[in-house]
Scaffold this motif. Structure first.
Motif, PDB file in Angstrom:
ATOM      1  N   GLU A  18       0.843  -1.191   0.000  1.00 45.62           N
ATOM      2  CA  GLU A  18       0.000   0.000   0.000  1.00 45.62           C
ATOM      3  C   GLU A  18       0.882   1.246   0.000  1.00 45.62           C
ATOM      4  O   GLU A  18       1.868   1.335   0.742  1.00 45.62           O
ATOM      5  CB  GLU A  18      -0.904  -0.005   1.229  1.00 45.62           C
ATOM      6  CG  GLU A  18      -1.987   1.054   1.171  1.00 45.62           C
ATOM      7  CD  GLU A  18      -2.994   0.912   2.283  1.00 45.62           C
ATOM      8  OE1 GLU A  18      -3.492   1.949   2.738  1.00 45.62           O
ATOM      9  OE2 GLU A  18      -3.281  -0.229   2.687  1.00 45.62           O
ATOM     10  N   GLY A  19       0.549   2.193  -0.860  1.00 41.92           N
ATOM     11  CA  GLY A  19       1.298   3.432  -0.935  1.00 41.92           C
ATOM     12  C   GLY A  19       2.520   3.362  -1.829  1.00 41.92           C
ATOM     13  O   GLY A  19       3.228   4.338  -2.002  1.00 41.92           O
ATOM     14  N   TRP A  20       2.789   2.176  -2.391  1.00 43.09           N
ATOM     15  CA  TRP A  20       3.920   2.029  -3.297  1.00 43.09           C
ATOM     16  C   TRP A  20       3.401   1.914  -4.716  1.00 43.09           C
ATOM     17  O   TRP A  20       2.472   2.584  -5.095  1.00 43.09           O
ATOM     18  CB  TRP A  20       4.760   0.805  -2.897  1.00 43.09           C
ATOM     19  CG  TRP A  20       5.821   1.159  -1.907  1.00 43.09           C
ATOM     20  CD1 TRP A  20       5.621   1.565  -0.632  1.00 43.09           C
ATOM     21  CD2 TRP A  20       7.227   1.179  -2.120  1.00 43.09           C
ATOM     22  NE1 TRP A  20       6.817   1.833  -0.024  1.00 43.09           N
ATOM     23  CE2 TRP A  20       7.822   1.590  -0.921  1.00 43.09           C
ATOM     24  CE3 TRP A  20       8.039   0.871  -3.189  1.00 43.09           C
ATOM     25  CZ2 TRP A  20       9.201   1.713  -0.771  1.00 43.09           C
ATOM     26  CZ3 TRP A  20       9.409   0.986  -3.040  1.00 43.09           C
ATOM     27  CH2 TRP A  20       9.972   1.409  -1.839  1.00 43.09           C
ATOM     28  N   PHE A  21       3.961   1.032  -5.463  1.00 40.84           N
ATOM     29  CA  PHE A  21       3.608   0.869  -6.860  1.00 40.84           C
ATOM     30  C   PHE A  21       2.509  -0.171  -7.003  1.00 40.84           C
ATOM     31  O   PHE A  21       2.449  -1.113  -6.223  1.00 40.84           O
ATOM     32  CB  PHE A  21       4.843   0.434  -7.656  1.00 40.84           C
ATOM     33  CG  PHE A  21       6.001   1.359  -7.469  1.00 40.84           C
ATOM     34  CD1 PHE A  21       6.068   2.544  -8.181  1.00 40.84           C
ATOM     35  CD2 PHE A  21       6.996   1.083  -6.561  1.00 40.84           C
ATOM     36  CE1 PHE A  21       7.116   3.424  -8.000  1.00 40.84           C
ATOM     37  CE2 PHE A  21       8.051   1.957  -6.369  1.00 40.84           C
ATOM     38  CZ  PHE A  21       8.108   3.130  -7.091  1.00 40.84           C
ATOM     39  N   PRO A  22       1.688  -0.044  -8.036  1.00 40.36           N
ATOM     40  CA  PRO A  22       0.611  -1.014  -8.207  1.00 40.36           C
ATOM     41  C   PRO A  22       1.087  -2.354  -8.785  1.00 40.36           C
ATOM     42  O   PRO A  22       0.316  -3.298  -8.829  1.00 40.36           O
ATOM     43  CB  PRO A  22      -0.332  -0.304  -9.186  1.00 40.36           C
ATOM     44  CG  PRO A  22       0.545   0.626  -9.960  1.00 40.36           C
ATOM     45  CD  PRO A  22       1.617   1.062  -8.991  1.00 40.36           C
ATOM     46  N   GLN A  23       2.346  -2.433  -9.206  1.00 44.30           N
ATOM     47  CA  GLN A  23       2.843  -3.674  -9.794  1.00 44.30           C
ATOM     48  C   GLN A  23       2.799  -4.826  -8.800  1.00 44.30           C
ATOM     49  O   GLN A  23       3.038  -4.638  -7.615  1.00 44.30           O
ATOM     50  CB  GLN A  23       4.303  -3.533 -10.274  1.00 44.30           C
ATOM     51  CG  GLN A  23       4.469  -2.654 -11.466  1.00 44.30           C
ATOM     52  CD  GLN A  23       4.899  -1.242 -11.060  1.00 44.30           C
ATOM     53  OE1 GLN A  23       4.500  -0.726 -10.033  1.00 44.30           O
ATOM     54  NE2 GLN A  23       5.700  -0.615 -11.891  1.00 44.30           N
ATOM     55  N   ASP A  24       2.537  -6.023  -9.334  1.00 44.87           N
ATOM     56  CA  ASP A  24       2.605  -7.223  -8.505  1.00 44.87           C
ATOM     57  C   ASP A  24       3.610  -8.220  -9.068  1.00 44.87           C
ATOM     58  O   ASP A  24       3.660  -9.370  -8.653  1.00 44.87           O
ATOM     59  CB  ASP A  24       1.226  -7.867  -8.336  1.00 44.87           C
ATOM     60  CG  ASP A  24       0.616  -8.309  -9.655  1.00 44.87           C
ATOM     61  OD1 ASP A  24       1.212  -8.072 -10.728  1.00 44.87           O
ATOM     62  OD2 ASP A  24      -0.478  -8.902  -9.612  1.00 44.87           O
ATOM     63  N   THR A  25       4.438  -7.752 -10.028  1.00 47.50           N
ATOM     64  CA  THR A  25       5.514  -8.579 -10.573  1.00 47.50           C
ATOM     65  C   THR A  25       6.750  -7.714 -10.804  1.00 47.50           C
ATOM     66  O   THR A  25       6.654  -6.493 -10.964  1.00 47.50           O
ATOM     67  CB  THR A  25       5.131  -9.229 -11.924  1.00 47.50           C
ATOM     68  OG1 THR A  25       4.872  -8.208 -12.879  1.00 47.50           O
ATOM     69  CG2 THR A  25       3.941 -10.158 -11.788  1.00 47.50           C
ATOM     70  N   GLU A  26       7.892  -8.364 -10.819  1.00 47.42           N
ATOM     71  CA  GLU A  26       9.138  -7.719 -11.200  1.00 47.42           C
ATOM     72  C   GLU A  26       9.980  -8.757 -11.915  1.00 47.42           C
ATOM     73  O   GLU A  26      10.034  -9.913 -11.497  1.00 47.42           O
ATOM     74  CB  GLU A  26       9.905  -7.198  -9.976  1.00 47.42           C
ATOM     75  CG  GLU A  26      11.217  -6.535 -10.349  1.00 47.42           C
ATOM     76  CD  GLU A  26      11.944  -5.902  -9.168  1.00 47.42           C
ATOM     77  OE1 GLU A  26      12.818  -5.054  -9.407  1.00 47.42           O
ATOM     78  OE2 GLU A  26      11.658  -6.256  -8.006  1.00 47.42           O
TER      79      GLU A  26
END
Length: 158
Positions: A18-26
């Protein structure tokens, strides 16, 4: 006979913070060791618990993407994320962050111009005590915020 080093991208899934990036992969560059293992060759910005030089196991999906399923071994390196405070003495400058930490000869990569986070790789033989002292000093002076994305016992005990 020449041996070829095969570079691949290994993908990691995680729950966005929460409050970071919406990505769920890297995705991270890695050197393939076999059909299901690779050595991470880039510094993670978003994925916690893995560092440059670590060996990860992966599974390849039907589309050819290599998805990490776990860490096999650690290189003893640590991943540190540093974000300059826009109103602080360094402004939004990732270059200033690199400069302040240059004495430690850390490998580092910048996230983006919009979000000037620097991800550093501190090797297993780095001066963890000195790095931690400088990180704490920079945070106390309002120059940056930092977090450890991947630490080792040696890091936490330094």
């Amino acid at each position: 006979m020449e041996s070829t080093v095969e570079k691949i991208k290994v993908w990691f899934r995680f729950v966005p913070r929460e409050g970071w990036f919406p990505q769920d992969t890297e995705d991270l560059w890695a050197t393939k060791l076999g059909d299901d293992a690779a050595i991470v060759q880039s510094i993670p910005f978003l994925q916690d618990g893995v560092a440059e030089g670590d060996v990860v196991r992966y599974q390849t999906d039907a589309g050819g993407l290599h998805w990490a399923v776990g860490r096999v071994s650690t290189a003893g390196s640590c991943t540190i994320h540093v974000v300059p405070v826009p109103t602080g003495p360094l402004g939004r400058s990732p270059q200033a962050v690199h400069q302040r930490l240059s004495a430690f000869e850390l490998g580092g990569e910048d996230f983006s111009e919009e979000f000037p986070m620097v991800a550093f790789a501190a090797s297993a033989d780095a001066d963890f005590t000195g790095i931690k002292a400088l990180l704490d000093q920079g945070a106390e002076e309002g120059g940056w915020q930092y977090e450890v994305g991947c630490g080792t016992v040696r890091w936490w005990n330094a």
